[in-house]
Design a protein around this motif. Sequence first.
Motif, mmCIF file in Angstrom:
data_model
loop_
_atom_site.group_PDB
_atom_site.id
_atom_site.type_symbol
_atom_site.label_atom_id
_atom_site.label_comp_id
_atom_site.label_asym_id
_atom_site.label_seq_id
_atom_site.Cartn_x
_atom_site.Cartn_y
_atom_site.Cartn_z
ATOM 1 N N SER A 7 0.845 -1.111 0.005
ATOM 2 C CA SER A 7 -0.041 0.016 -0.104
ATOM 3 C C SER A 7 1.026 1.271 0.062
ATOM 4 O O SER A 7 2.001 1.155 0.364
ATOM 5 C CB SER A 7 -0.929 0.046 1.278
ATOM 6 O OG SER A 7 -0.056 0.173 2.584
ATOM 7 N N TRP A 8 0.254 2.278 -0.361
ATOM 8 C CA TRP A 8 1.174 3.852 -0.040
ATOM 9 C C TRP A 8 1.573 3.947 1.085
ATOM 10 O O TRP A 8 2.844 4.252 1.352
ATOM 11 C CB TRP A 8 0.299 4.931 -0.750
ATOM 12 C CG TRP A 8 0.193 5.055 -1.975
ATOM 13 C CD1 TRP A 8 -1.149 4.991 -3.001
ATOM 14 C CD2 TRP A 8 1.206 5.311 -2.989
ATOM 15 N NE1 TRP A 8 -0.699 5.145 -4.342
ATOM 16 C CE2 TRP A 8 0.420 5.445 -4.413
ATOM 17 C CE3 TRP A 8 2.501 5.798 -2.871
ATOM 18 C CZ2 TRP A 8 1.355 5.861 -5.508
ATOM 19 C CZ3 TRP A 8 3.227 5.998 -4.084
ATOM 20 C CH2 TRP A 8 2.487 6.020 -5.235
ATOM 21 N N SER A 9 0.948 3.712 2.270
ATOM 22 C CA SER A 9 1.117 4.065 3.465
ATOM 23 C C SER A 9 2.586 2.964 3.709
ATOM 24 O O SER A 9 3.321 3.390 4.308
ATOM 25 C CB SER A 9 0.055 3.649 4.262
ATOM 26 O OG SER A 9 0.521 3.570 5.745
ATOM 27 N N ASN A 10 2.292 1.453 3.492
ATOM 28 C CA ASN A 10 3.383 0.670 3.823
ATOM 29 C C ASN A 10 4.808 0.965 2.866
ATOM 30 O O ASN A 10 5.899 1.049 3.461
ATOM 31 C CB ASN A 10 3.049 -0.672 3.274
ATOM 32 C CG ASN A 10 3.924 -1.696 3.828
ATOM 33 O OD1 ASN A 10 4.641 -2.478 2.980
ATOM 34 N ND2 ASN A 10 4.319 -1.987 4.894
ATOM 35 N N TYR A 11 4.447 1.577 1.510
ATOM 36 C CA TYR A 11 5.600 1.909 0.680
ATOM 37 C C TYR A 11 6.410 3.017 1.452
ATOM 38 O O TYR A 11 7.757 3.081 1.487
ATOM 39 C CB TYR A 11 5.083 2.289 -0.593
ATOM 40 C CG TYR A 11 5.817 2.887 -1.538
ATOM 41 C CD1 TYR A 11 6.814 1.851 -2.032
ATOM 42 C CD2 TYR A 11 6.275 4.087 -1.866
ATOM 43 C CE1 TYR A 11 7.820 2.400 -3.303
ATOM 44 C CE2 TYR A 11 7.129 4.684 -2.818
ATOM 45 C CZ TYR A 11 7.993 3.450 -3.462
ATOM 46 O OH TYR A 11 8.810 4.138 -4.636
ATOM 47 N N HIS A 12 5.468 4.176 1.998
ATOM 48 C CA HIS A 12 6.415 5.163 2.502
ATOM 49 C C HIS A 12 7.208 4.823 3.863
ATOM 50 O O HIS A 12 8.012 5.391 4.225
ATOM 51 C CB HIS A 12 5.348 6.526 2.954
ATOM 52 C CG HIS A 12 5.084 7.159 1.310
ATOM 53 N ND1 HIS A 12 3.775 7.149 0.943
ATOM 54 C CD2 HIS A 12 5.830 7.818 0.735
ATOM 55 C CE1 HIS A 12 3.764 7.712 -0.051
ATOM 56 N NE2 HIS A 12 4.932 8.255 -0.340
ATOM 57 N N GLN A 13 6.406 3.854 4.536
ATOM 58 C CA GLN A 13 7.050 3.351 5.800
ATOM 59 C C GLN A 13 8.392 2.388 5.567
ATOM 60 O O GLN A 13 9.562 2.856 6.165
ATOM 61 C CB GLN A 13 6.164 2.559 6.600
ATOM 62 C CG GLN A 13 5.028 3.221 7.199
ATOM 63 C CD GLN A 13 4.058 2.114 7.679
ATOM 64 O OE1 GLN A 13 4.155 0.852 7.555
ATOM 65 N NE2 GLN A 13 2.962 2.421 8.538
ATOM 66 N N LYS A 14 8.275 2.066 4.272
ATOM 67 C CA LYS A 14 9.595 1.196 3.952
ATOM 68 C C LYS A 14 10.683 2.250 3.622
ATOM 69 O O LYS A 14 12.111 2.008 3.886
ATOM 70 C CB LYS A 14 9.182 0.436 2.707
ATOM 71 C CG LYS A 14 8.258 -0.882 2.938
ATOM 72 C CD LYS A 14 8.844 -1.974 3.973
ATOM 73 C CE LYS A 14 7.962 -2.881 4.100
ATOM 74 N NZ LYS A 14 8.165 -3.834 5.061
ATOM 75 N N GLU A 16 11.037 5.417 4.727
ATOM 76 C CA GLU A 16 11.583 5.468 6.181
ATOM 77 C C GLU A 16 12.508 4.893 6.903
ATOM 78 O O GLU A 16 13.340 5.337 7.313
ATOM 79 C CB GLU A 16 10.360 6.310 7.084
ATOM 80 C CG GLU A 16 9.751 7.300 6.401
ATOM 81 C CD GLU A 16 8.513 7.442 7.025
ATOM 82 O OE1 GLU A 16 7.939 6.836 8.033
ATOM 83 O OE2 GLU A 16 7.627 8.595 6.562
ATOM 84 N N PRO A 152 2.065 0.432 -5.023
ATOM 85 C CA PRO A 152 1.126 1.074 -5.129
ATOM 86 C C PRO A 152 0.775 1.936 -6.402
ATOM 87 O O PRO A 152 -0.377 2.168 -6.820
ATOM 88 C CB PRO A 152 0.838 1.988 -4.182
ATOM 89 C CG PRO A 152 2.615 1.983 -3.539
ATOM 90 C CD PRO A 152 3.111 1.007 -4.026
#
Length: 173
Positions: A7-14, A16, A152
């Motif tokens: 997901s977009w959220s998971n992508y950005h967490q990765k 970071e 995503p």
Amino acid sequence: MSDLFISWSNYHQKIEQLAVKIYQSDWQFNQIVCLARGGLRIGDILSRIYDLPLAILATSSYIGVGKQERGDLIVSPYLTMTTENLGDRILLVDDLVDSGITLEKTIPWLKAHPEFAITEIRTAVIWYKECSVVQPDYYVDYLPDNPWIHQPFEKYEHITPAELAIQIIQPVE
């Protein structure tokens, strides 16, 4: 081959998490080079976090329906950057290492240019697949089962501007 959906959220967490791993290594670099297209978003975000210049090297190797078939690697003849000179300690960024061929070919490409006074290159990706012939210096997830990663933004490879216009005018519920 299994599938991994991001997901977009998971992508950005990765991204970071990758930034923190690099930071915790205490390695000092002065330039980020991202491999486009997959490394563009990652390079952009890391460039903002580290407040360092971003250079872009366009590469392409996936072809066919859904861009899931590996073809010959094409590397741009030019590196795009906004600084007069490339830094000497390079963080080379991509989204993943699958076969490893892209990193295997782009590192020598960078080193072969005498106008770049490179003293060190390290590599960073989110996903490191077991099937890769190259081990990146920094990665978030090691994937021993070599899944196909559905990112995503992948949906944009399967939609035309006309289809998007219809969706925007008449949203799907």
